[in-house]
Design an enzyme around this catalytic site. Structure first.
Site, mmCIF file in Angstrom:
data_model
loop_
_atom_site.group_PDB
_atom_site.id
_atom_site.type_symbol
_atom_site.label_atom_id
_atom_site.label_comp_id
_atom_site.label_asym_id
_atom_site.label_seq_id
_atom_site.Cartn_x
_atom_site.Cartn_y
_atom_site.Cartn_z
ATOM 1 N N ASN A 109 45.043 30.211 47.545
ATOM 2 C CA ASN A 109 44.739 31.259 46.571
ATOM 3 C C ASN A 109 45.048 32.615 47.217
ATOM 4 O OD1 ASN A 109 43.251 33.371 45.291
ATOM 5 N ND2 ASN A 109 42.077 31.845 44.168
ATOM 6 N N HIS B 55 43.646 37.761 47.053
ATOM 7 C CA HIS B 55 43.191 38.910 47.842
ATOM 8 C C HIS B 55 44.308 39.620 48.592
ATOM 9 C CE1 HIS B 55 39.315 38.359 46.341
ATOM 10 N NE2 HIS B 55 39.163 37.157 46.860
ATOM 11 N N HIS C 39 44.811 34.109 40.193
ATOM 12 C CA HIS C 39 43.920 34.325 39.049
ATOM 13 C C HIS C 39 44.305 35.654 38.402
ATOM 14 C CE1 HIS C 39 39.385 34.534 37.658
ATOM 15 N NE2 HIS C 39 40.234 34.654 36.659
ATOM 16 N N ARG D 3 43.134 38.018 36.060
ATOM 17 C CA ARG D 3 41.872 38.300 35.368
ATOM 18 C C ARG D 3 42.119 39.207 34.172
ATOM 19 N NH1 ARG D 3 36.993 37.568 38.513
ATOM 20 N NH2 ARG D 3 36.113 38.893 36.912
ATOM 21 N N ARG E 294 42.293 43.105 37.998
ATOM 22 C CA ARG E 294 41.838 43.844 39.181
ATOM 23 C C ARG E 294 42.642 43.515 40.426
ATOM 24 N NH1 ARG E 294 36.042 41.063 40.359
ATOM 25 N NH2 ARG E 294 35.643 41.961 38.328
ATOM 26 N N GLU F 257 44.838 30.394 37.557
ATOM 27 C CA GLU F 257 43.409 30.405 37.229
ATOM 28 C C GLU F 257 43.225 31.390 36.093
ATOM 29 O OE1 GLU F 257 40.257 31.631 39.957
ATOM 30 O OE2 GLU F 257 41.059 30.091 41.265
ATOM 31 N N THR G 198 34.569 34.656 40.915
ATOM 32 C CA THR G 198 34.073 33.682 39.945
ATOM 33 C C THR G 198 32.722 33.161 40.441
ATOM 34 O OG1 THR G 198 36.378 33.070 39.663
ATOM 35 C CG2 THR G 198 34.750 31.646 38.634
ATOM 36 N N GLU H 120 37.776 20.913 39.054
ATOM 37 C CA GLU H 120 37.633 21.533 40.376
ATOM 38 C C GLU H 120 36.147 21.766 40.569
ATOM 39 O OE1 GLU H 120 40.248 24.765 41.525
ATOM 40 O OE2 GLU H 120 38.661 25.634 42.776
ATOM 41 N N HIS I 54 36.105 27.209 46.409
ATOM 42 C CA HIS I 54 35.245 28.398 46.432
ATOM 43 C C HIS I 54 34.375 28.416 47.688
ATOM 44 C CE1 HIS I 54 33.323 31.994 45.002
ATOM 45 N NE2 HIS I 54 34.161 31.984 43.980
#
Ligand code: PXP
Length: 248
Positions: A8, A11, A51, A53, A57, A78, A109, A159, A198
């Site tokens: 993922n 970031h 993801h 969103r 962001r 995602e 999340t 998941e 996560h």
């Protein structure tokens, strides 16, 4: 079957947006999620997760399209269960979509999708995505009712949310592992592919080895954090090496 790693890279975009929120497409905008995806692939990542969103962001639509067309690796989008995001997925055509709950205030999340509570909306989204050949995963808390509802929704994958496990300490860890084991067993018995993600990091990863039937882990923050020190490729390789010890 080896345990697969979905990296993922949200970031990477978080850091870029800290400086280039208004001009993410600027040629000097760094760090680049596209480069991070290439580096992850070269280091053995099995898929890339991002993801998009509702509030954009971190990942932007353009990031998703650039990675989808420019990096030969399965893409896992995602997304919240909204008409806007389903429309985006239908244009993007990632190999996978993972449906997650989304609220504007959260840092990340925070909980699993309430498949029982939002069953009809989720089932309809799964159907629209399946109709164009996108495989769908539902991000759920490790609860038997949610696993059952996920199976009934038609989604082929779940998941399991490992956030509570990752935040647990002392005796709570065993309790959280037991919940994950029970949910994984139930998911597998219902014919679902069982993934997890996560809060997984280089330290807590192998504690998950008591959980059976895991097919793929989605890991982001810890890999991107380690990449600050050793680079993206080395961070991905180290995680893959650790994951090779999963007993199955
Ligand atoms: N899986 C899902 C559904 C997520 O929402 C996230 C966080 O974006 C992850 C996995 C990765 O979590 P982490 O960044 O803590 O590794």
């Amino acid at each position: 079957m080896p345990l697969l790693l979905g990296v993922n890279i949200d970031h990477v975009a978080t850091l870029r947006q800290a400086r280039y929120a208004r001009t993410p497409e600027c040629p000097n905008a760094e760090p680049s999620p596209l480069v991070a995806a290439h580096d992850s692939l070269a280091a053995g990542a099995d898929s890339i997760t991002l993801h998009v969103r509702g509030d954009r962001r971190h990942m932007q639509d353009a990031d998703a399209f650039a990675i989808r067309s420019g990096v030969p690796i399965p893409l896992n989008l995602e997304m919240g269960v909204t008409g806007e995001m389903v429309d985006l997925a239908l244009k993007l055509r990632p190999q996978y979509c993972c449906l997650v709950p989304e609220s504007r205030e959260e840092l990340t999340t925070e909980g699993g999708l309430d498949v029982l509570g939002g069953f009809e909306r989720i089932r309809a989204a799964v159907e629209r995505l399946h109709a164009v050949g996108i495989q769908v995963s539902l991000f759920i808390d490790p609860e038997l009712g949610q696993v059952q509802a996920a199976a009934e929704s038609g989604a082929g994958m779940i998941e399991l949310h490992t956030g509570c496990f990752a935040n647990a300490s002392g005796a709570e860890v065993e309790t959280e592992l037991k919940r994950l084991i029970d949910a994984a067993v139930a998911g597998h018995a219902a014919g679902l592919q069982v993934n997890a993600g996560h809060g997984i990091n280089y330290e807590n990863l192998t504690r998950l080895w008591v959980v059976p039937h895991l097919a793929e882990l989605n890991i982001g923050h810890s890999i991107v954090s380690k990449a600050m020190r050793v680079g993206m490729a080395a961070a991905v390789r180290e995680m893959k090496d650790l994951m090779a010890t999963y007993p199955g």
